[in-house]
Design a protein around this motif. Structure first.
Motif, PDB file in Angstrom:
ATOM      1  N   ARG A  97       4.988   3.121  -2.044  1.00  0.00           N
ATOM      2  CA  ARG A  97       3.915   2.143  -2.255  1.00  0.00           C
ATOM      3  C   ARG A  97       2.766   2.726  -3.061  1.00  0.00           C
ATOM      4  O   ARG A  97       2.209   2.067  -3.955  1.00  0.00           O
ATOM      5  CB  ARG A  97       3.388   1.651  -0.903  1.00  0.00           C
ATOM      6  N   ASP A  98       2.414   3.957  -2.752  1.00  0.00           N
ATOM      7  CA  ASP A  98       1.218   4.560  -3.349  1.00  0.00           C
ATOM      8  C   ASP A  98       1.485   5.278  -4.670  1.00  0.00           C
ATOM      9  O   ASP A  98       0.535   5.638  -5.374  1.00  0.00           O
ATOM     10  CB  ASP A  98       0.595   5.547  -2.358  1.00  0.00           C
ATOM     11  N   LEU A 163       7.519  -4.561  -1.993  1.00  0.00           N
ATOM     12  CA  LEU A 163       6.783  -3.386  -2.464  1.00  0.00           C
ATOM     13  C   LEU A 163       5.551  -3.823  -3.256  1.00  0.00           C
ATOM     14  O   LEU A 163       4.468  -3.262  -3.103  1.00  0.00           O
ATOM     15  CB  LEU A 163       7.685  -2.500  -3.318  1.00  0.00           C
ATOM     16  N   ALA A 166       2.991  -5.131  -0.724  1.00  0.00           N
ATOM     17  CA  ALA A 166       2.414  -4.011   0.021  1.00  0.00           C
ATOM     18  C   ALA A 166       1.381  -3.280  -0.827  1.00  0.00           C
ATOM     19  O   ALA A 166       0.328  -2.871  -0.324  1.00  0.00           O
ATOM     20  CB  ALA A 166       3.512  -3.052   0.473  1.00  0.00           C
ATOM     21  N   ARG A 167       1.661  -3.128  -2.094  1.00  0.00           N
ATOM     22  CA  ARG A 167       0.691  -2.493  -2.986  1.00  0.00           C
ATOM     23  C   ARG A 167      -0.558  -3.358  -3.157  1.00  0.00           C
ATOM     24  O   ARG A 167      -1.678  -2.846  -3.167  1.00  0.00           O
ATOM     25  CB  ARG A 167       1.341  -2.242  -4.346  1.00  0.00           C
ATOM     26  N   ALA A 170      -2.684  -3.072   0.054  1.00  0.00           N
ATOM     27  CA  ALA A 170      -2.938  -1.732   0.599  1.00  0.00           C
ATOM     28  C   ALA A 170      -4.408  -1.378   0.739  1.00  0.00           C
ATOM     29  O   ALA A 170      -4.831  -0.838   1.759  1.00  0.00           O
ATOM     30  CB  ALA A 170      -2.225  -0.679  -0.241  1.00  0.00           C
ATOM     31  N   SER A 177      -0.254  -4.284   4.803  1.00  0.00           N
ATOM     32  CA  SER A 177       0.599  -3.606   3.833  1.00  0.00           C
ATOM     33  C   SER A 177       1.742  -2.865   4.526  1.00  0.00           C
ATOM     34  O   SER A 177       2.906  -2.975   4.121  1.00  0.00           O
ATOM     35  CB  SER A 177      -0.245  -2.635   3.009  1.00  0.00           C
ATOM     36  N   LEU A 181       6.149  -3.643   4.686  1.00  0.00           N
ATOM     37  CA  LEU A 181       7.215  -2.668   4.442  1.00  0.00           C
ATOM     38  C   LEU A 181       8.128  -2.535   5.648  1.00  0.00           C
ATOM     39  O   LEU A 181       9.362  -2.495   5.508  1.00  0.00           O
ATOM     40  CB  LEU A 181       6.608  -1.307   4.087  1.00  0.00           C
TER      41      LEU A 181
END
Length: 202
Positions: A97-98, A163, A166-167, A170, A177, A181
């Motif tokens: 995600r990050d 994804l 979630a981004r 976040a 987020s 997932l």
């Protein structure tokens, strides 16, 4: 000054890697050729020695990102099949995600690709279907007689969309987020293992 074929190939590869990373981080329209050249350690002019346009570079950068994803998917096998459980654990992780610049090119660019040219759209669809076919084979093995292709398309679309969501959540709501997932990971397992439900009409 002329450079060797090997150096020219290295420069071209550096430009593709740099473009792939920056496009995933900031979007195709959010990055200029000067920034890509600088990231690759080359001059602006060097880029146009290898690519006729930014669109041509974007196509190569997308292909590079999709090839990375395929390599990760096939990095481990179980009974000759990709280890999709391992792949899913990594794909639907906080690390994935990050890490915009080095993870799924489709999740990073799905909404943007629709505004680009036909070649990018076709390459996106091709990369999507490569991933779908891997899941289709696994689902067909788990549940013979099921509509494996349809379920695989849903699985891969859900992964990519989850994804991206979630981004998006976040920074503003990390809990949501993470829940996206985690929930996706559980439900994807169900789609891969459980028979598809059939509707009953009277």
């Amino acid at each position: 000054m002329r450079i060797s074929k090997e150096k020219a190939a290295d420069n071209r590869a550096a430009l593709i890697r740099a473009a792939s990373k920056l496009f995933r981080e900031r979007g195709i329209d959010g990055v200029g050729v000067a920034e890509i050249s600088k990231e690759a350690g080359l001059t602006h002019g060097a880029l146009y020695a290898h690519f006729r346009s930014k669109d041509e570079l974007a196509l190569e950068a997308l292909s590079y990102g999709l090839d990375q994803a395929n390599s990760r998917m096939y990095s481990g096998t179980v009974d000759g099949m990709p280890d999709l459980a391992r792949f899913l654990d990594r794909y639907l992780s906080l690390e994935s995600r990050d890490d915009f610049g080095n993870r799924c090119a489709m999740a990073a660019s799905a909404s943007e690709i629709g505004r680009q040219d036909n070649a990018l759209s076709a390459r996106f669809a091709e990369g999507y279907m490569v991933m779908v076919r891997a899941f289709e084979r696994q689902i067909a093995q788990n549940e013979p007689g099921s509509d494996a292709l349809a379920r695989a398309m849903v699985v891969v679309s859900t992964m990519i969309g989850s994804l991206a969501v979630a981004r998006g959540a976040a920074k503003g709501n990390p809990a949501v987020s993470e829940q996206v997932l985690q929930a996706t990971r559980r439900l994807v397992d169900e789609l891969m293992r459980a028979p598809a439900r059939t509707s009953v009409t009277s």
